[in-house]
Design a protein around this motif. Structure first.
Motif, PDB file in Angstrom:
ATOM      1  N   GLU A   1      13.879 -32.504  60.551  1.00 50.56           N
ATOM      2  CA  GLU A   1      12.828 -33.269  59.898  1.00 50.56           C
ATOM      3  C   GLU A   1      11.912 -32.338  59.094  1.00 50.56           C
ATOM      4  O   GLU A   1      11.493 -32.676  57.994  1.00 50.56           O
ATOM      5  N   GLU A   2      11.619 -31.170  59.639  1.00 50.86           N
ATOM      6  CA  GLU A   2      10.762 -30.224  58.929  1.00 50.86           C
ATOM      7  C   GLU A   2      11.409 -29.813  57.608  1.00 50.86           C
ATOM      8  O   GLU A   2      10.747 -29.785  56.573  1.00 50.86           O
ATOM      9  N   GLU A   3      12.689 -29.495  57.659  1.00 52.27           N
ATOM     10  CA  GLU A   3      13.385 -29.100  56.429  1.00 52.27           C
ATOM     11  C   GLU A   3      13.443 -30.251  55.434  1.00 52.27           C
ATOM     12  O   GLU A   3      13.260 -30.066  54.235  1.00 52.27           O
ATOM     13  N   TYR A   4      13.681 -31.449  55.952  1.00 48.17           N
ATOM     14  CA  TYR A   4      13.737 -32.652  55.118  1.00 48.17           C
ATOM     15  C   TYR A   4      12.398 -32.864  54.405  1.00 48.17           C
ATOM     16  O   TYR A   4      12.340 -33.066  53.186  1.00 48.17           O
TER      17      TYR A   4
ATOM     18  N   MET B   1      -6.421 -35.160  48.807  1.00 46.20           N
ATOM     19  CA  MET B   1      -5.999 -36.519  48.485  1.00 46.20           C
ATOM     20  C   MET B   1      -4.775 -36.889  49.306  1.00 46.20           C
ATOM     21  O   MET B   1      -3.860 -36.076  49.442  1.00 46.20           O
ATOM     22  N   GLY B   2      -4.762 -38.091  49.859  1.00 43.94           N
ATOM     23  CA  GLY B   2      -3.575 -38.554  50.559  1.00 43.94           C
ATOM     24  C   GLY B   2      -3.889 -39.200  51.885  1.00 43.94           C
ATOM     25  O   GLY B   2      -5.016 -39.627  52.135  1.00 43.94           O
ATOM     26  N   ALA B   3      -2.872 -39.259  52.732  1.00 46.71           N
ATOM     27  CA  ALA B   3      -3.000 -39.946  54.021  1.00 46.71           C
ATOM     28  C   ALA B   3      -3.922 -39.174  54.961  1.00 46.71           C
ATOM     29  O   ALA B   3      -4.068 -37.970  54.839  1.00 46.71           O
ATOM     30  N   ASP B   4      -4.539 -39.916  55.862  1.00 43.99           N
ATOM     31  CA  ASP B   4      -5.436 -39.298  56.835  1.00 43.99           C
ATOM     32  C   ASP B   4      -4.638 -38.891  58.075  1.00 43.99           C
ATOM     33  O   ASP B   4      -4.112 -39.742  58.788  1.00 43.99           O
ATOM     34  N   PHE B   5      -4.570 -37.576  58.326  1.00 39.50           N
ATOM     35  CA  PHE B   5      -3.792 -37.086  59.475  1.00 39.50           C
ATOM     36  C   PHE B   5      -4.681 -36.630  60.631  1.00 39.50           C
ATOM     37  O   PHE B   5      -4.235 -35.888  61.484  1.00 39.50           O
ATOM     38  N   GLU B   6      -5.939 -37.068  60.598  1.00 43.36           N
ATOM     39  CA  GLU B   6      -6.833 -36.620  61.668  1.00 43.36           C
ATOM     40  C   GLU B   6      -6.315 -37.119  63.020  1.00 43.36           C
ATOM     41  O   GLU B   6      -5.981 -38.300  63.176  1.00 43.36           O
ATOM     42  N   ASN B   7      -6.248 -36.219  63.971  1.00 40.98           N
ATOM     43  CA  ASN B   7      -5.737 -36.505  65.326  1.00 40.98           C
ATOM     44  C   ASN B   7      -4.296 -36.993  65.326  1.00 40.98           C
ATOM     45  O   ASN B   7      -3.872 -37.722  66.217  1.00 40.98           O
ATOM     46  N   THR B   8      -3.559 -36.634  64.291  1.00 38.54           N
ATOM     47  CA  THR B   8      -2.157 -37.048  64.203  1.00 38.54           C
ATOM     48  C   THR B   8      -1.279 -35.816  64.060  1.00 38.54           C
ATOM     49  O   THR B   8      -1.643 -34.876  63.341  1.00 38.54           O
ATOM     50  N   GLU B   9      -0.125 -35.854  64.697  1.00 38.08           N
ATOM     51  CA  GLU B   9       0.809 -34.741  64.571  1.00 38.08           C
ATOM     52  C   GLU B   9       1.460 -34.773  63.193  1.00 38.08           C
ATOM     53  O   GLU B   9       1.850 -35.846  62.721  1.00 38.08           O
ATOM     54  N   CYS B  10       1.519 -33.633  62.535  1.00 37.08           N
ATOM     55  CA  CYS B  10       2.148 -33.595  61.218  1.00 37.08           C
ATOM     56  C   CYS B  10       2.643 -32.187  60.927  1.00 37.08           C
ATOM     57  O   CYS B  10       2.291 -31.253  61.626  1.00 37.08           O
ATOM     58  N   PHE B  11       3.474 -32.055  59.905  1.00 32.75           N
ATOM     59  CA  PHE B  11       3.908 -30.730  59.447  1.00 32.75           C
ATOM     60  C   PHE B  11       2.962 -30.275  58.344  1.00 32.75           C
ATOM     61  O   PHE B  11       2.426 -31.094  57.597  1.00 32.75           O
ATOM     62  N   SER B  12       2.784 -28.965  58.245  1.00 35.91           N
ATOM     63  CA  SER B  12       1.882 -28.419  57.238  1.00 35.91           C
ATOM     64  C   SER B  12       2.619 -27.335  56.446  1.00 35.91           C
ATOM     65  O   SER B  12       3.191 -26.418  57.035  1.00 35.91           O
TER      66      SER B  12
ATOM     67  N   GLY C   1       3.808 -36.234  57.183  1.00 37.83           N
ATOM     68  CA  GLY C   1       4.269 -36.928  58.380  1.00 37.83           C
ATOM     69  C   GLY C   1       5.529 -37.707  58.064  1.00 37.83           C
ATOM     70  O   GLY C   1       5.619 -38.368  57.037  1.00 37.83           O
ATOM     71  N   GLY C   2       6.510 -37.597  58.929  1.00 36.89           N
ATOM     72  CA  GLY C   2       7.786 -38.247  58.677  1.00 36.89           C
ATOM     73  C   GLY C   2       8.046 -39.398  59.618  1.00 36.89           C
ATOM     74  O   GLY C   2       7.174 -39.791  60.387  1.00 36.89           O
ATOM     75  N   PRO C   3       9.261 -39.935  59.576  1.00 41.84           N
ATOM     76  CA  PRO C   3       9.611 -41.125  60.344  1.00 41.84           C
ATOM     77  C   PRO C   3       9.366 -41.006  61.850  1.00 41.84           C
ATOM     78  O   PRO C   3       8.962 -41.950  62.478  1.00 41.84           O
ATOM     79  N   SER C   4       9.594 -39.830  62.424  1.00 37.20           N
ATOM     80  CA  SER C   4       9.510 -39.746  63.881  1.00 37.20           C
ATOM     81  C   SER C   4       8.144 -39.338  64.381  1.00 37.20           C
ATOM     82  O   SER C   4       7.912 -39.270  65.566  1.00 37.20           O
ATOM     83  N   LEU C   5       7.211 -39.010  63.463  1.00 43.40           N
ATOM     84  CA  LEU C   5       5.890 -38.533  63.912  1.00 43.40           C
ATOM     85  C   LEU C   5       4.919 -39.689  64.047  1.00 43.40           C
ATOM     86  O   LEU C   5       5.053 -40.705  63.435  1.00 43.40           O
TER      87      LEU C   5
END
Lengths: 325, 141
Positions: free
Chosen positions: A20-23, A291-302, A321-325
């Motif tokens: 998912e990270e590579e994707y 600009m963009g989605a709010d990832f506060e307190n959410t798991e995501c890739f950076s 953030g992808g489908p499984s996060l």
């Protein structure tokens, strides 16, 4: 069987994370190295992109378009909203957040002021850092006040700090701006700016964008006054190496000349709101921005990138953030 | 009666059970590090690659190599790479002979894992020289 599943699950998850990270990394890189469709969606304020891409048309490697980036800033009148960007991405179940910042941080503090005779001298301390580490740079500082413009040059030592004094005539009372450009010694593209507003023989200035909405796009500055009693006086453009007065092309637009140096541009507009003098400013490109989605307190890739915009280096961080996060 | 006396199969079954338990417990104790390592490698590799591509975008990298200005090259790399990273840059010619006679590095101690990025850079001048730039990166410890 149950035990086997329990044991193997973490391995499967780490593999899935890796995929998912590579994707997601490929998706993010696609938005950085392609120019989108139509390729001029940045310059043309009336166009909403059909395909999202931030690269400058015809560029090679991580060179972004100044106008496409500026259209991600919500303070620009022609900014894309998240829904428009999301639709242009043509992806489902993927959320992105773009954060642009300068490669160096320029911090300005007003230490003191002394009035002697017909002028007042202000003393500022300026510090330049990168990732909290001090940087030795060359500085070019401009002062803008009521009917007054001056500049001075200095440099920060290896401690990243220097004291700068500017003198303003007492007749130029009202809001004043100190604009500082800092440039690293080895590469002109490592240049950053900082702006400090202060009251010259007057009360503290109102926050920036109180009287005007400034939107630079396609080498044109659109100025939208927020009050009917606001009148515009002069527009300026500053870079590390050059400064110029802006030419008014209509009541509320100025042409932005192209300077030949690698530097962020600061555009300042002076005017009056009733009897109050003001100076407001905007950077071109309009960085920093998020600009963009709010990832506060959410798991995501950076993902972090070093990009060039208008021949200047900037940092770009994309959270994803992808489908499984 | 012969069925009752033949209990060797049960022992084999118990033996197999314990053997599988041993294997599974060993597997469980091995930390799942593969993904983490690969992610770390990708990040460092990506950072190094971008820094070199960006540095070369206006031909500056090849100009500094042509001029053998290793001090400036180190300053440029230092300006572009995160402060938290150790780097060491080596420049080779087309015969893989090292060109930089001084270390182009920010020094300091490093973590165990070092990632190397190789980048081919060509001059824009008339001699069309080709250089191989190897940038080694690691987390500073």
């Amino acid at each position: 069987m149950a035990a086997t599943t329990k044991i193997v699950t973490p391995y499967m998850n780490s593999l899935q994370d890796l995929n998912e990270e590579e994707y997601l990394r490929k998706i993010v890189e696609h938005t950085i190295v392609t120019s989108g469709s139509p390729v001029n969606w940045g310059q043309n304020q009336s166009i909403t992109p059909e395909a999202f891409g931030l690269a400058k048309d015809g560029s090679l490697g991580y060179e972004l378009d100044v106008d496409k980036v500026s259209r991600l800033n919500s303070q620009n009148s022609y900014a894309l909203n998240y829904l428009e960007m999301y639709e242009a991405l043509r992806l489902e179940k993927v959320a992105l957040r773009f954060a642009f910042s300068q490669i160096m941080n320029v911090s300005i503090t007003l230490n003191s002021n002394v009035t002697v005779g017909d002028s007042t001298t202000y003393s500022f301390s300026i510090s330049v850092s990168r990732d909290q580490a001090p940087v030795a740079t060359s500085l070019h500082c401009y002062v803008v006040a009521n009917d007054f413009l001056d500049d001075t040059r200095s440099s920060t030592s290896s401690s990243g700090e220097v004291a700068v004094e500017v003198e303003i005539p007492n007749s130029s009372s009202g809001t004043a701006l100190l604009i500082v450009f800092a440039r690293a010694s080895y590469d002109d593209r490592v240049t950053a700016q900082g702006v400090y507003a202060f009251g010259h023989l007057s009360s503290d200035p109102s926050p920036n964008n109180t009287f005007l909405n400034l939107s630079p796009l396609n080498n044109t500055l659109q100025v939208d006054p927020k009050f009917s009693e606001t009148s515009l006086e002069t527009g300026y453009e500053f870079s590390y190496g050059y400064d110029s007065t802006l030419t008014s092309t209509s009541n509320e637009t100025y042409a932005i000349p192209s300077f030949l140096d690698s530097s962020p541009k600061v555009l300042a507009v002076t005017g009056w709101n009733g009897s109050s003098f003001f100076v407001e400013w905007v950077t071109y490109p309009q960085v920093p921005l998020e600009m963009g989605a709010d990832f506060e307190n959410t798991e995501c890739f950076s993902f972090s990138y070093l990009v060039t915009i208008d021949r200047v280096f900037y940092r770009l961080n994309v959270r994803c953030g992808g489908p499984s996060l | 009666m012969s069925f009752r006396n033949n209990r060797r199969g049960q022992i084999r079954l118990i033996e197999a059970f314990f053997a599988s338990l041993l294997i599974l417990s060993t597997l469980a104790m091995v930390p799942s590090r593969g993904g983490v390592e690969k992610t770390h490698y990708s990040t460092l590799h990506s950072v190094g690659e971008q820094a070199l591509v960006s540095l070369d975008s206006n031909g500056m990298l090849s100009t500094l190599i042509e001029d053998s200005d290793w001090t400036a090259l180190r300053g440029c790399a230092q300006s572009l790479l995160p402060v938290s990273l150790w780097f060491n840059l080596t420049v080779f010619d087309e015969n893989m002979s090292v060109l930089n006679d001084v270390a182009v590095s920010n020094g300091g101690s490093v973590s165990e894992e070092i990632v190397a990025v190789n980048y081919v850079c060509a001059t824009s001048g008339g001699n069309y020289a080709v250089y191989i730039v190897r940038l080694q990166l690691a987390e500073a410890s």
